[in-house]
Design an enzyme around this catalytic site. Sequence first.
Site, PDB file in Angstrom:
ATOM      1  N   SER A 149     -74.809  17.680  23.451  1.00  0.00           N
ATOM      2  CA  SER A 149     -73.993  18.914  23.850  1.00  0.00           C
ATOM      3  C   SER A 149     -73.977  19.676  22.676  1.00  0.00           C
ATOM      4  O   SER A 149     -74.558  19.080  21.386  1.00  0.00           O
ATOM      5  CB  SER A 149     -72.427  18.479  23.972  1.00  0.00           C
ATOM      6  OG  SER A 149     -71.530  19.362  23.796  1.00  0.00           O
ATOM      7  N   TYR A 162     -65.393  13.118  21.324  1.00  0.00           N
ATOM      8  CA  TYR A 162     -66.599  13.726  22.059  1.00  0.00           C
ATOM      9  C   TYR A 162     -67.646  14.001  21.040  1.00  0.00           C
ATOM     10  O   TYR A 162     -68.878  13.814  21.241  1.00  0.00           O
ATOM     11  CB  TYR A 162     -66.048  14.823  22.765  1.00  0.00           C
ATOM     12  CG  TYR A 162     -66.936  15.635  23.751  1.00  0.00           C
ATOM     13  CD1 TYR A 162     -67.377  14.841  24.853  1.00  0.00           C
ATOM     14  CD2 TYR A 162     -67.637  16.834  23.555  1.00  0.00           C
ATOM     15  CE1 TYR A 162     -68.287  15.350  25.755  1.00  0.00           C
ATOM     16  CE2 TYR A 162     -68.335  17.136  24.528  1.00  0.00           C
ATOM     17  CZ  TYR A 162     -68.988  16.559  25.615  1.00  0.00           C
ATOM     18  OH  TYR A 162     -70.057  16.866  26.385  1.00  0.00           O
ATOM     19  N   LYS A 166     -71.315  12.723  20.799  1.00  0.00           N
ATOM     20  CA  LYS A 166     -72.496  13.556  21.085  1.00  0.00           C
ATOM     21  C   LYS A 166     -73.702  13.442  19.927  1.00  0.00           C
ATOM     22  O   LYS A 166     -74.742  13.760  19.866  1.00  0.00           O
ATOM     23  CB  LYS A 166     -72.057  14.926  21.503  1.00  0.00           C
ATOM     24  CG  LYS A 166     -71.556  14.688  22.920  1.00  0.00           C
ATOM     25  CD  LYS A 166     -72.453  14.431  24.072  1.00  0.00           C
ATOM     26  CE  LYS A 166     -71.803  14.456  25.347  1.00  0.00           C
ATOM     27  NZ  LYS A 166     -72.970  13.961  26.567  1.00  0.00           N
TER      28      LYS A 166
HETATM   29  P1  NAP Z   1     -69.320  15.918  35.672  1.00  0.00           P
HETATM   30  O1  NAP Z   1     -69.612  17.008  36.443  1.00  0.00           O
HETATM   31  O2  NAP Z   1     -68.298  15.453  35.540  1.00  0.00           O
HETATM   32  O3  NAP Z   1     -70.313  14.837  36.163  1.00  0.00           O
HETATM   33  C1  NAP Z   1     -70.550  13.739  35.531  1.00  0.00           C
HETATM   34  C2  NAP Z   1     -70.762  12.486  36.280  1.00  0.00           C
HETATM   35  O4  NAP Z   1     -70.780  11.483  35.464  1.00  0.00           O
HETATM   36  C3  NAP Z   1     -69.944  12.283  37.634  1.00  0.00           C
HETATM   37  O5  NAP Z   1     -70.658  12.194  38.772  1.00  0.00           O
HETATM   38  C4  NAP Z   1     -69.279  10.945  37.055  1.00  0.00           C
HETATM   39  O6  NAP Z   1     -69.000  10.317  38.109  1.00  0.00           O
HETATM   40  C5  NAP Z   1     -70.405  10.480  36.600  1.00  0.00           C
HETATM   41  N1  NAP Z   1     -69.858   9.451  35.502  1.00  0.00           N
HETATM   42  C6  NAP Z   1     -68.670   9.129  34.670  1.00  0.00           C
HETATM   43  N2  NAP Z   1     -68.579   8.100  34.190  1.00  0.00           N
HETATM   44  C7  NAP Z   1     -69.533   7.317  34.531  1.00  0.00           C
HETATM   45  C8  NAP Z   1     -70.125   6.110  34.088  1.00  0.00           C
HETATM   46  N3  NAP Z   1     -69.237   5.278  33.247  1.00  0.00           N
HETATM   47  N4  NAP Z   1     -71.152   5.369  34.554  1.00  0.00           N
HETATM   48  C9  NAP Z   1     -72.066   6.478  35.439  1.00  0.00           C
HETATM   49  N5  NAP Z   1     -71.817   7.702  35.838  1.00  0.00           N
HETATM   50  C10 NAP Z   1     -70.607   8.016  35.234  1.00  0.00           C
HETATM   51  O7  NAP Z   1     -69.729  16.362  34.255  1.00  0.00           O
HETATM   52  P2  NAP Z   1     -71.005  17.405  33.823  1.00  0.00           P
HETATM   53  O8  NAP Z   1     -70.399  18.719  33.138  1.00  0.00           O
HETATM   54  O9  NAP Z   1     -72.160  17.390  34.895  1.00  0.00           O
HETATM   55  O10 NAP Z   1     -71.443  16.494  32.507  1.00  0.00           O
HETATM   56  C11 NAP Z   1     -72.833  15.858  32.685  1.00  0.00           C
HETATM   57  C12 NAP Z   1     -73.543  15.619  31.077  1.00  0.00           C
HETATM   58  O11 NAP Z   1     -73.656  16.983  30.282  1.00  0.00           O
HETATM   59  C13 NAP Z   1     -72.360  14.832  30.172  1.00  0.00           C
HETATM   60  O12 NAP Z   1     -72.851  13.842  29.462  1.00  0.00           O
HETATM   61  C14 NAP Z   1     -71.494  15.819  29.330  1.00  0.00           C
HETATM   62  O13 NAP Z   1     -71.054  15.560  28.221  1.00  0.00           O
HETATM   63  C15 NAP Z   1     -72.547  16.845  29.329  1.00  0.00           C
HETATM   64  N6  NAP Z   1     -72.610  18.318  28.883  1.00  0.00           N
HETATM   65  C16 NAP Z   1     -71.775  19.101  29.887  1.00  0.00           C
HETATM   66  C17 NAP Z   1     -71.138  20.331  29.334  1.00  0.00           C
HETATM   67  C18 NAP Z   1     -70.595  21.364  30.400  1.00  0.00           C
HETATM   68  O14 NAP Z   1     -70.153  22.400  29.873  1.00  0.00           O
HETATM   69  N7  NAP Z   1     -70.188  20.773  31.640  1.00  0.00           N
HETATM   70  C19 NAP Z   1     -71.536  20.735  27.999  1.00  0.00           C
HETATM   71  C20 NAP Z   1     -72.277  19.808  27.274  1.00  0.00           C
HETATM   72  C21 NAP Z   1     -72.467  18.757  27.706  1.00  0.00           C
HETATM   73  P3  NAP Z   1     -67.392  10.358  38.924  1.00  0.00           P
HETATM   74  O15 NAP Z   1     -67.609  11.784  39.671  1.00  0.00           O
HETATM   75  O16 NAP Z   1     -66.921   9.312  39.514  1.00  0.00           O
HETATM   76  O17 NAP Z   1     -66.408  10.481  37.583  1.00  0.00           O
END
Ligand code: NAP
Length: 260
Positions: A149, A162, A166
């Site tokens: 991130s 967080y 990261k």
């Molecule tokens: P998201 O929409 O919440 O999707 C995350 C997925 O990971 C969900 O399907 C969740 O399952 C699953 N998950 C949670 N805990 C888990 C575990 N213990 N084992 C396996 N799967 C698990 O989030 P996202 O925004 O796509 O984020 C994905 C990645 O991008 C993360 O690493 C996040 O930190 C990174 N990121 C996101 C952003 C942003 O702005 N969105 C920015 C920087 C980095 P459930 O549905 O069952 O909870």
Amino acid sequence: MAELLTDKTAVVTGAASGNGRQISLAFACHGADVVVADIQPEPREGGTPTHEKIASETDTTADATYVECDVTNTDDLEEAVEAAEEFGGVEVMVNNAGIFRDEDFLDVTEDEYDQLMDINAKGVFFGAQAAAKRMVERDRGGSIINISSVAGLEGSGEYPTYCTSKGAVRLLTYSLASALGPNNIRVNGIHPGIIETTMTSEDVPIVGAELGEQFLETVPLRRNGQPEDVADAAVLLASDLASYVTAISFVVDGGMTNTQ
Ligand code: NAP
């Protein structure tokens, strides 16, 4: 559209929803078979589960399977990598699963810290290890992509755990690039900025909130990122177009971090 990942096999964690879902769909559109690894298959944002959507809607011959995988459990990670054997063995591993929350440093409990670090940092470490073992055995090289991130590049008083997780992923990425480079395994990080997923609309409401409007003013491209933006970066890093690229932090943030 040219297919960049024909005949490759990928494992993507957290692939039911958000960025992981879009990475999986983009990989399949580029011809890769995908193991969709997540704690449950239903997308947080709704819609057809990722593996079913790949099977029914992509134009390519790509196939997909779902594996129940909690990234805090090393046996689950081994099983997700094992599932890739059905498609010829893992060549691309995307350690994407993660959680996000805002917090007051003085109130963070040990349990809260452990939960976030277990998913965001330990899960990446052992996901990479499980994939790398197979890649080394097979001696065909590979690509490991760790989703960090912009919070892995800079500190924030609102998200200290967080940022800790990261930042750990960033240095893990460089360390593994060094350790695995002689095996022709490339290890790179993607550092998204604000991406419109359920994480940023519900878990920490940024998108559509006043805070989000303030952030947007600091983004040179004046828009939030979409999961497709992250997925395109992952396709490039997974593909042979990036065959001499390892140990990088690929920032996908509309220019926000480097212009503060
Ligand atoms: P998201 O929409 O919440 O999707 C995350 C997925 O990971 C969900 O399907 C969740 O399952 C699953 N998950 C949670 N805990 C888990 C575990 N213990 N084992 C396996 N799967 C698990 O989030 P996202 O925004 O796509 O984020 C994905 C990645 O991008 C993360 O690493 C996040 O930190 C990174 N990121 C996101 C952003 C942003 O702005 N969105 C920015 C920087 C980095 P459930 O549905 O069952 O909870």
